[in-house]
Motif scaffolding. Structure first.
Motif, PDB file in Angstrom:
ATOM      1  N   ASN A  78     -16.125 -11.870  90.548  1.00  0.00           N
ATOM      2  CA  ASN A  78     -16.479 -13.234  90.928  1.00  0.00           C
ATOM      3  C   ASN A  78     -16.596 -13.372  92.436  1.00  0.00           C
ATOM      4  OD1 ASN A  78     -16.531 -14.149  88.279  1.00  0.00           O
ATOM      5  ND2 ASN A  78     -14.362 -14.652  88.269  1.00  0.00           N
ATOM      6  N   GLY A  79     -15.793 -12.594  93.165  1.00  0.00           N
ATOM      7  CA  GLY A  79     -15.823 -12.662  94.620  1.00  0.00           C
ATOM      8  C   GLY A  79     -17.134 -12.185  95.216  1.00  0.00           C
ATOM      9  N   LEU A  80     -17.921 -11.423  94.444  1.00  0.00           N
ATOM     10  CA  LEU A  80     -19.200 -10.942  94.956  1.00  0.00           C
ATOM     11  C   LEU A  80     -20.135 -12.093  95.291  1.00  0.00           C
ATOM     12  CD1 LEU A  80     -19.868  -7.987  92.474  1.00  0.00           C
ATOM     13  CD2 LEU A  80     -19.131  -7.812  94.863  1.00  0.00           C
ATOM     14  N   PHE A  81     -20.098 -13.147  94.487  1.00  0.00           N
ATOM     15  CA  PHE A  81     -20.984 -14.287  94.707  1.00  0.00           C
ATOM     16  C   PHE A  81     -20.581 -15.043  95.978  1.00  0.00           C
ATOM     17  CE2 PHE A  81     -21.119 -13.329  90.220  1.00  0.00           C
ATOM     18  CZ  PHE A  81     -22.472 -13.360  89.950  1.00  0.00           C
ATOM     19  N   THR A  82     -19.274 -15.188  96.186  1.00  0.00           N
ATOM     20  CA  THR A  82     -18.788 -15.833  97.409  1.00  0.00           C
ATOM     21  C   THR A  82     -19.180 -15.010  98.623  1.00  0.00           C
ATOM     22  OG1 THR A  82     -16.912 -16.767  96.209  1.00  0.00           O
ATOM     23  CG2 THR A  82     -16.744 -16.680  98.612  1.00  0.00           C
ATOM     24  N   LEU A  83     -19.007 -13.700  98.498  1.00  0.00           N
ATOM     25  CA  LEU A  83     -19.344 -12.798  99.588  1.00  0.00           C
ATOM     26  C   LEU A  83     -20.816 -12.916  99.973  1.00  0.00           C
ATOM     27  CD1 LEU A  83     -18.535 -10.372 101.406  1.00  0.00           C
ATOM     28  CD2 LEU A  83     -19.176  -8.893  99.507  1.00  0.00           C
ATOM     29  N   LEU A 114     -28.755 -13.360  94.511  1.00  0.00           N
ATOM     30  CA  LEU A 114     -28.412 -12.930  93.156  1.00  0.00           C
ATOM     31  C   LEU A 114     -28.936 -11.522  92.875  1.00  0.00           C
ATOM     32  CD1 LEU A 114     -29.083 -16.223  91.171  1.00  0.00           C
ATOM     33  CD2 LEU A 114     -26.863 -15.150  91.569  1.00  0.00           C
ATOM     34  N   SER A 115     -30.123 -11.208  93.369  1.00  0.00           N
ATOM     35  CA  SER A 115     -30.687  -9.883  93.132  1.00  0.00           C
ATOM     36  C   SER A 115     -29.867  -8.797  93.815  1.00  0.00           C
ATOM     37  CB  SER A 115     -32.138  -9.829  93.610  1.00  0.00           C
ATOM     38  OG  SER A 115     -32.951 -10.671  92.825  1.00  0.00           O
ATOM     39  N   VAL A 116     -29.261  -9.120  94.953  1.00  0.00           N
ATOM     40  CA  VAL A 116     -28.399  -8.165  95.643  1.00  0.00           C
ATOM     41  C   VAL A 116     -27.048  -8.066  94.939  1.00  0.00           C
ATOM     42  CG1 VAL A 116     -27.157  -7.722  97.794  1.00  0.00           C
ATOM     43  CG2 VAL A 116     -29.565  -8.415  97.853  1.00  0.00           C
ATOM     44  N   VAL A 117     -26.477  -9.212  94.590  1.00  0.00           N
ATOM     45  CA  VAL A 117     -25.188  -9.214  93.882  1.00  0.00           C
ATOM     46  C   VAL A 117     -25.276  -8.403  92.599  1.00  0.00           C
ATOM     47  CG1 VAL A 117     -23.611 -10.685  92.546  1.00  0.00           C
ATOM     48  CG2 VAL A 117     -24.296 -11.354  94.853  1.00  0.00           C
ATOM     49  N   SER A 118     -26.408  -8.480  91.906  1.00  0.00           N
ATOM     50  CA  SER A 118     -26.545  -7.794  90.626  1.00  0.00           C
ATOM     51  C   SER A 118     -26.272  -6.303  90.750  1.00  0.00           C
ATOM     52  CB  SER A 118     -27.947  -8.025  90.040  1.00  0.00           C
ATOM     53  OG  SER A 118     -28.944  -7.368  90.818  1.00  0.00           O
ATOM     54  N   ALA A 119     -26.757  -5.677  91.814  1.00  0.00           N
ATOM     55  CA  ALA A 119     -26.559  -4.240  91.990  1.00  0.00           C
ATOM     56  C   ALA A 119     -25.105  -3.913  92.278  1.00  0.00           C
ATOM     57  CB  ALA A 119     -27.449  -3.724  93.124  1.00  0.00           C
ATOM     58  N   GLN A 301     -31.201  -8.935  84.623  1.00  0.00           N
ATOM     59  CA  GLN A 301     -29.911  -8.918  85.312  1.00  0.00           C
ATOM     60  C   GLN A 301     -30.066  -8.988  86.822  1.00  0.00           C
ATOM     61  OE1 GLN A 301     -30.790  -6.013  83.543  1.00  0.00           O
ATOM     62  NE2 GLN A 301     -30.302  -4.210  84.791  1.00  0.00           N
ATOM     63  N   HIS A 302     -31.211  -8.543  87.357  1.00  0.00           N
ATOM     64  CA  HIS A 302     -31.440  -8.623  88.793  1.00  0.00           C
ATOM     65  C   HIS A 302     -31.601 -10.084  89.218  1.00  0.00           C
ATOM     66  CE1 HIS A 302     -33.120  -4.739  87.341  1.00  0.00           C
ATOM     67  NE2 HIS A 302     -32.408  -4.258  88.334  1.00  0.00           N
ATOM     68  N   TYR A 303     -32.434 -10.830  88.497  1.00  0.00           N
ATOM     69  CA  TYR A 303     -32.663 -12.234  88.842  1.00  0.00           C
ATOM     70  C   TYR A 303     -31.389 -13.066  88.749  1.00  0.00           C
ATOM     71  CZ  TYR A 303     -37.712 -11.522  87.969  1.00  0.00           C
ATOM     72  OH  TYR A 303     -39.007 -11.104  87.982  1.00  0.00           O
ATOM     73  N   TRP A 304     -30.679 -12.852  87.657  1.00  0.00           N
ATOM     74  CA  TRP A 304     -29.600 -13.770  87.296  1.00  0.00           C
ATOM     75  C   TRP A 304     -28.261 -13.424  87.925  1.00  0.00           C
ATOM     76  CZ3 TRP A 304     -30.354 -18.300  84.688  1.00  0.00           C
ATOM     77  CH2 TRP A 304     -31.635 -18.500  84.165  1.00  0.00           C
ATOM     78  N   GLY A 305     -28.198 -12.320  88.639  1.00  0.00           N
ATOM     79  CA  GLY A 305     -26.960 -11.999  89.347  1.00  0.00           C
ATOM     80  C   GLY A 305     -26.048 -11.061  88.604  1.00  0.00           C
ATOM     81  N   GLY A 306     -26.572 -10.318  87.642  1.00  0.00           N
ATOM     82  CA  GLY A 306     -25.753  -9.310  86.984  1.00  0.00           C
ATOM     83  C   GLY A 306     -25.654  -9.469  85.486  1.00  0.00           C
ATOM     84  N   LEU A 307     -24.796  -8.653  84.910  1.00  0.00           N
ATOM     85  CA  LEU A 307     -24.681  -8.558  83.460  1.00  0.00           C
ATOM     86  C   LEU A 307     -23.906  -9.725  82.873  1.00  0.00           C
ATOM     87  CD1 LEU A 307     -23.998  -4.716  83.096  1.00  0.00           C
ATOM     88  CD2 LEU A 307     -26.139  -5.945  83.560  1.00  0.00           C
TER      89      LEU A 307
END
Length: 431
Positions: A78-83, A114-119, A301-307
């Motif tokens: 969850n912290g990835l989105f804040t980051l 979101l596309s970056v967070v997904s990876a 998953q890239h668009y939406w921010g992950g799995l």
């Protein structure tokens, strides 16, 4: 034994991978397309893998995010989105235009993040699965199917990139008319066993693409068929095409641009409408579902921010009685593995997923994923169940380093101008 799940290193490797001359409404694919490979390394030496778009705007955001990941735990998803939200986005790289990387509607800073967070999320889940001895699908709640069905992704295509352009050769040949599209579909079936077909449209006048879909229906009777012109048509043209193909289409994908226009088409046809352009964030769901503008949402998953966000989207679709499948862009095996893991956990996945993977002759894995009967078996090995081929990664990275910047940002219109200097990206609606 207690594992130390602290992140000690994050490696970002931009690469260029070969891409055939596949046509769409904006132009043609360049001979090489950028991807970004992410490696998250834990204190115990476990390396998790992720993959996303490699264009400069994604790389520029990924680098500061990667620097701040060190010292965090791979469980802090969850912290990835804040980051990512704390990292500034260069406004000059985000503009009110179609995002050619996936033809998914307008670009925004939020979509970029979101596309970056997904990876990063996929890489952390891969590392966590390896640490716990569990496949990623188990971390997501467990699989409900042992194999995920994919659809053959058909394209109008040149026989090769323009003469004089450095490129890898492919053996698919040209597909510029109904006969060529049918032959391409036959080869997909022979090689991979696909039983459903999607044609990327918006390239030729609608009547020609109607003829191609009709030819597919005749060659493969009873098989699910889809047509995706990426918003190239007006509402009136969309309705006319839907009516002409109402007896053979599984769904019509993004025939026109925008939720309101899609809702207008939906009111005037019985053919289900699918989208990966007007519903690409949670904020866009309310209007689309309230207006009944779409009947199938194509997740990515890239668009939406992950799995995990993909699972949330699927749950919302199930609540509102909207179908769900999965979109694909030019991707390698890491993304296909991640896509397969999350697809295996979605109960209401009733449509075959899209995949460009058969078009990609290059990969960064020690072993390519395979299609059997149009399906990919869900890996049960720890993590994603794939391993990185460092020699291949280095080779593709050297290609990126050697590029003068021409190919580091995907530009289908620029690629078209190599063959047709007067080409201008068509205004939409194109027909």
């Amino acid at each position: 034994m207690t594992r130390d799940l602290t992140i000690t290193d994050v490696r970002l490797t931009p690469i260029l991978v070969a891409d055939p001359p596949l046509l769409n409404t904006q132009g043609v694919h360049q001979p090489y397309t950028p991807r970004l490979i992410v490696e998250v390394v834990t204190a115990d030496g476990i390396t998790g893998l992720g993959e996303t778009y490699g264009d400069t705007k994604y790389l520029e955001l990924a680098r500061p995010c990667a620097e701040q990941l060190t010292g965090r735990r791979i469980t802090d998803l969850n912290g990835l989105f804040t980051l990512a939200g704390q990292v500034a986005v260069d406004d000059s790289r985000v503009h009110d235009a179609l995002d050619v990387g996936g033809l998914r509607g307008v670009q925004t800073a939020g979509k970029l993040r979101l596309s970056v967070v997904s990876a990063f999320e996929v890489a952390c889940l891969d590392a966590l699965g390896q640490a716990l001895g569990l496949p990623v699908h188990a971390l997501l709640g467990g699989k409900v199917r042992d194999a995920v069905e994919y659809s053959a992704y058909l394209f109008y295509k040149w026989a090769g990139h323009p003469a004089g352009v450095p490129a890898e050769r492919d053996d698919w040949g040209a597909a510029l008319d109904p006969a060529g599209v049918v032959e391409q579909a036959r080869r997909f079936t022979e090689r991979y066993g696909f039983t459903s077909f999607k044609l990327k449209g918006g390239v030729f006048p609608p009547e020609e693409e109607i003829a191609a879909v009709r030819a597919l229906a005749e060659a493969f009777p009873g098989h699910p068929l889809r047509l995706d012109p990426n918003g190239a048509w007006s509402v009136e043209t969309s309705v006319q095409v839907a009516d002409a193909l109402r007896d053979v289409l599984e769904y019509l994908e993004d025939p026109t641009l925008g939720t309101r226009a899609m809702a207008d088409v939906a009111r005037r046809t019985r053919v289900p409408l699918a989208t990966n352009m007007c519903v690409t964030t949670f904020a866009e769901i309310k209007e689309a579902f309230t207006e009944d503008a779409v009947q199938v949402v194509l997740s990515d998953q890239h668009y939406w921010g992950g799995l995990r966000n993909t699972q949330q989207l699927a749950a919302i679709c199930r609540t509102f009685g909207v179908g769900v499948s999965m979109h694909s862009n030019t991707h390698l095996g890491i993304s296909l593995a991640a896509m397969t893991h999350v697809a295996a956990t979605v109960p209401n996945l009733h449509h075959a997923c899209d995949s460009h993977y058969p078009w990609q002759s290059e990969d960064v894995l020690t072993e390519r994923l395979t299609f059997d009967g149009g399906r990919v078996a869900v890996p049960d090995a720890p993590g994603l169940g794939v391993r990185l081929d460092r020699d291949r990664l280095e080779f593709l990275h050297r290609r990126w380093l050697a590029d003068d910047g021409t190919l580091r940002d995907r530009d289908d219109a620029a690629a078209m101008r190599v063959a047709h200097p007067d080409w201008v990206t068509p205004a939409v609606p194109r027909w």
